[in-house]
Every structure is written in C-alpha cells, then in structure tokens.
Design a protein around this motif. Structure first.
Motif, PDB file in Angstrom:
ATOM      1  N   TYR A  35       0.846  -1.185   0.000  1.00  0.00           N
ATOM      2  CA  TYR A  35       0.000   0.000   0.000  1.00  0.00           C
ATOM      3  C   TYR A  35       0.885   1.239   0.000  1.00  0.00           C
ATOM      4  O   TYR A  35       1.937   1.265   0.622  1.00  0.00           O
ATOM      5  CB  TYR A  35      -0.911   0.020   1.230  1.00  0.00           C
ATOM      6  N   GLN A  37       0.899   5.225   1.101  1.00  0.00           N
ATOM      7  CA  GLN A  37       0.200   6.165   1.965  1.00  0.00           C
ATOM      8  C   GLN A  37       0.770   7.559   1.781  1.00  0.00           C
ATOM      9  O   GLN A  37       1.968   7.786   1.985  1.00  0.00           O
ATOM     10  CB  GLN A  37       0.304   5.759   3.438  1.00  0.00           C
ATOM     11  N   GLY A  40      -2.284  13.308   0.846  1.00  0.00           N
ATOM     12  CA  GLY A  40      -3.349  13.723  -0.059  1.00  0.00           C
ATOM     13  C   GLY A  40      -4.271  12.612  -0.490  1.00  0.00           C
ATOM     14  O   GLY A  40      -5.493  12.764  -0.514  1.00  0.00           O
ATOM     15  N   GLN A  41      -3.712  11.461  -0.819  1.00  0.00           N
ATOM     16  CA  GLN A  41      -4.491  10.334  -1.357  1.00  0.00           C
ATOM     17  C   GLN A  41      -4.825   9.276  -0.316  1.00  0.00           C
ATOM     18  O   GLN A  41      -5.628   8.388  -0.579  1.00  0.00           O
ATOM     19  CB  GLN A  41      -3.736   9.675  -2.516  1.00  0.00           C
ATOM     20  N   GLY A  42      -4.234   9.384   0.844  1.00  0.00           N
ATOM     21  CA  GLY A  42      -4.496   8.373   1.866  1.00  0.00           C
ATOM     22  C   GLY A  42      -3.812   7.062   1.524  1.00  0.00           C
ATOM     23  O   GLY A  42      -2.754   7.040   0.913  1.00  0.00           O
ATOM     24  N   LEU A  43      -4.450   5.969   1.914  1.00  0.00           N
ATOM     25  CA  LEU A  43      -3.884   4.639   1.683  1.00  0.00           C
ATOM     26  C   LEU A  43      -4.459   4.064   0.401  1.00  0.00           C
ATOM     27  O   LEU A  43      -5.665   3.900   0.270  1.00  0.00           O
ATOM     28  CB  LEU A  43      -4.237   3.718   2.852  1.00  0.00           C
ATOM     29  N   PHE A  45      -4.086   0.875  -2.509  1.00  0.00           N
ATOM     30  CA  PHE A  45      -3.609  -0.472  -2.771  1.00  0.00           C
ATOM     31  C   PHE A  45      -2.743  -0.489  -4.034  1.00  0.00           C
ATOM     32  O   PHE A  45      -3.115   0.053  -5.074  1.00  0.00           O
ATOM     33  CB  PHE A  45      -4.811  -1.394  -2.944  1.00  0.00           C
ATOM     34  N   LEU A  88       4.836   6.942   2.192  1.00  0.00           N
ATOM     35  CA  LEU A  88       5.125   5.813   3.071  1.00  0.00           C
ATOM     36  C   LEU A  88       4.585   4.569   2.372  1.00  0.00           C
ATOM     37  O   LEU A  88       3.413   4.527   2.000  1.00  0.00           O
ATOM     38  CB  LEU A  88       4.431   5.996   4.417  1.00  0.00           C
ATOM     39  N   LEU A  90       3.702   0.750   2.709  1.00  0.00           N
ATOM     40  CA  LEU A  90       3.404  -0.255   3.728  1.00  0.00           C
ATOM     41  C   LEU A  90       3.203  -1.620   3.096  1.00  0.00           C
ATOM     42  O   LEU A  90       2.566  -1.751   2.050  1.00  0.00           O
ATOM     43  CB  LEU A  90       2.132   0.130   4.497  1.00  0.00           C
ATOM     44  N   SER A 107       6.155  -1.646   9.493  1.00  0.00           N
ATOM     45  CA  SER A 107       6.273  -0.232   9.879  1.00  0.00           C
ATOM     46  C   SER A 107       6.533   0.677   8.696  1.00  0.00           C
ATOM     47  O   SER A 107       6.620   1.887   8.867  1.00  0.00           O
ATOM     48  CB  SER A 107       7.389  -0.057  10.912  1.00  0.00           C
ATOM     49  N   GLY A 108       6.660   0.085   7.521  1.00  0.00           N
ATOM     50  CA  GLY A 108       6.749   0.890   6.324  1.00  0.00           C
ATOM     51  C   GLY A 108       8.138   1.375   5.964  1.00  0.00           C
ATOM     52  O   GLY A 108       9.072   1.357   6.773  1.00  0.00           O
ATOM     53  N   THR A 109       8.260   1.789   4.717  1.00  0.00           N
ATOM     54  CA  THR A 109       9.466   2.452   4.211  1.00  0.00           C
ATOM     55  C   THR A 109       9.063   3.856   3.793  1.00  0.00           C
ATOM     56  O   THR A 109       8.146   4.031   2.983  1.00  0.00           O
ATOM     57  CB  THR A 109      10.059   1.702   3.001  1.00  0.00           C
ATOM     58  N   ARG A 110       9.727   4.829   4.386  1.00  0.00           N
ATOM     59  CA  ARG A 110       9.442   6.220   4.012  1.00  0.00           C
ATOM     60  C   ARG A 110      10.349   6.597   2.860  1.00  0.00           C
ATOM     61  O   ARG A 110      11.555   6.685   3.024  1.00  0.00           O
ATOM     62  CB  ARG A 110       9.700   7.139   5.199  1.00  0.00           C
TER      63      ARG A 110
ATOM     64  N   ARG B  43       4.119   4.505  12.890  1.00  0.00           N
ATOM     65  CA  ARG B  43       3.704   4.232  11.503  1.00  0.00           C
ATOM     66  C   ARG B  43       3.100   2.854  11.273  1.00  0.00           C
ATOM     67  O   ARG B  43       2.439   2.640  10.255  1.00  0.00           O
ATOM     68  CB  ARG B  43       4.854   4.426  10.498  1.00  0.00           C
ATOM     69  N   GLN B  44       3.323   1.910  12.175  1.00  0.00           N
ATOM     70  CA  GLN B  44       2.788   0.575  11.935  1.00  0.00           C
ATOM     71  C   GLN B  44       1.285   0.557  12.112  1.00  0.00           C
ATOM     72  O   GLN B  44       0.754   1.037  13.102  1.00  0.00           O
ATOM     73  CB  GLN B  44       3.433  -0.429  12.879  1.00  0.00           C
ATOM     74  N   LYS B 108     -10.195   7.834   4.859  1.00  0.00           N
ATOM     75  CA  LYS B 108      -9.128   8.831   4.930  1.00  0.00           C
ATOM     76  C   LYS B 108      -8.482   8.900   6.307  1.00  0.00           C
ATOM     77  O   LYS B 108      -7.409   9.478   6.463  1.00  0.00           O
ATOM     78  CB  LYS B 108      -9.685  10.219   4.568  1.00  0.00           C
TER      79      LYS B 108
END
Lengths: 114, 116
Positions: A35, A37, A40-43, A45, A88, A90, A107-110, B43-44, B108
């Motif tokens: 995903y 994130q 502006g666009q949120g999450l 897929f 970000l 995820l 925890s994601g990659t920024r 962030r998780q 959102k």
C-alpha cells in the motif's frame, strides 16, 4: 514470533532513479500486499502476491512493479521516480487471500524523492 | 466500487472518557469484512477490531467495541476509558470476503488526540 519486516526504513532518492523496497512477511504467511500512503491520497492499494503470483493490482502506472519469492518475501520496485512517488510504503502479510484472513502490517518504508 | 468514508478528520477526548469514531461504507457485496486500524507515530498499522458482515453481533475487544449497522452501512468504533496511548490515527477499512479483488479499501482516517 517476528512481525512483518520492511527494509529500509527510510530512503532518499533523486528524481529519475529507481528504487527497490523489501518486505519479509510473518513466517507461514503466503500473501503479501503493498500500500502507498500519502497525506493527499491516503492509503491506496498497489498489489497483492500469493505463492509468487500477482493476484490483484491497483491503479498505478507500470513504473510500479513487484514480485514475490518462494520464501514469500516480496520486493517492490519503482522505476523512473517522480516527486509524487514520495510516500510511506506499507507492506502487509496474511495467511491467505480471502477477507477472512486479517492483515499484519509492517512499519513501512518512508521514500522521499528529491 | 467499494468506498469507505470517515467524515471527521479530527477528534479529541478526555482521558478516561468515551469517544466514538464514525465510518460509513458503500458496497453491493453481501460477504465482506470491516476493520478498524490504529496508526500511531511509529507508523505501523495495528488491527484494533474486526467485524464479519454475516455476524449480527457487534465485535468487542476489551475497551474497543463497534456499532455495526449493516442496513445503514455504518461501522463506528467506540473507545471506552480512553488512555493516552490511544492517541493515534484511526482508519476504517473494508475487504470483500472472496474473489480475486479482495483488497483493503481504507477511509481517509481520523486523528484522535487524548487530553490528560
């Protein structure tokens, strides 16, 4: 039990470059989803893999691609980076692909594109 | 296409009080799942609670409970006895039950602050 591991945590790239992000799912999980994130666009897929096959793909340009290996680890690649790719990213893993199975997120990659 | 709407961008609650976060969704499916996820500054995304559409009983997890109104397509989250650690962004999400297009569709999000 180890969680979902994403590497690297932070990444700064220049416009036009390409980048590869990695995701190691929970042991035994065969489904990996990605995903994006942004404020502006949120999450949104990106795609889902199950047993090395792409099962589902979101509405992103072909510059975004992914793959899954036999050990279920997944990589996501973005080529010809644009400033708008800063986000970000995820990764989430699941036992299966149906809605019955919950997702566990990393925890994601920024990613910052300059 | 399925959509998830969280109309309140921010909410605030006093510690130990109760707060309700709203979510509505739109779908033509009959088999689906609804989720609330919490995203703290780390962030998780952490799963808070899950509701199966075929179950009439509202899901509960300790201090967290939902009010699932299937006909109204409403799925609100109630947090009781709010704690400082509850401060985070909360996302409502939908996932269809079966089929290849079984992805998570998120709202959102809402930023929840907890006042000491």
């Amino acid at each position: 039990k180890a969680g979902v591991t994403q590497t690297p945590r932070y990444l700064i790239k220049t416009r036009g470059q390409q980048v590869t992000l990695s995701c190691s799912p929970i042991s035994g999980h065969r489904s990996v989803s990605w995903y994006q994130q942004t404020p502006g666009q949120g999450l949104q897929f990106l795609f889902e893999y199950f047993s090395e096959t792409q099962r589902n793909k979101g509405n992103f340009p072909g510059r975004f691609s992914g793959r899954q290996f036999s050990n279920s680890r997944s990589e996501m690649n973005v080529s010809t980076l644009e400033l708008g790719d800063s986000a970000l990213y995820l990764c989430a893993s699941s036992l299966g692909t149906g809605g019955y199975y919950g997702y566990t997120f990393g925890s994601g990659t920024r990613l910052t594109v300059v | 296409a399925q959509t998830v709407t969280q109309s309140q961008p921010e909410m605030s609650v006093q510690e130990a009080e109760t707060v309700t976060l709203s979510c509505t969704y739109d779908t033509s499916e009959s088999d689906y799942y609804l989720f609330w996820y919490k995203q703290p500054p780390s962030r998780q995304m952490i799963l808070v609670i899950r509701q199966e559409a075929y179950k009439q009983q509202n899901a509960t997890e300790n201090r967290f409970s939902v009010n699932f109104q299937k006909a109204a397509k409403s799925f609100s989250l109630k947090i009781s006895d709010s704690q400082l650690g509850d401060a985070a962004m909360y996302f409502c999400a939908y996932r269809r039950g079966t089929g290849a297009n079984s992805k998570l569709t998120f709202g959102k999000g809402i930023t929840l602050s907890v006042r000491p």
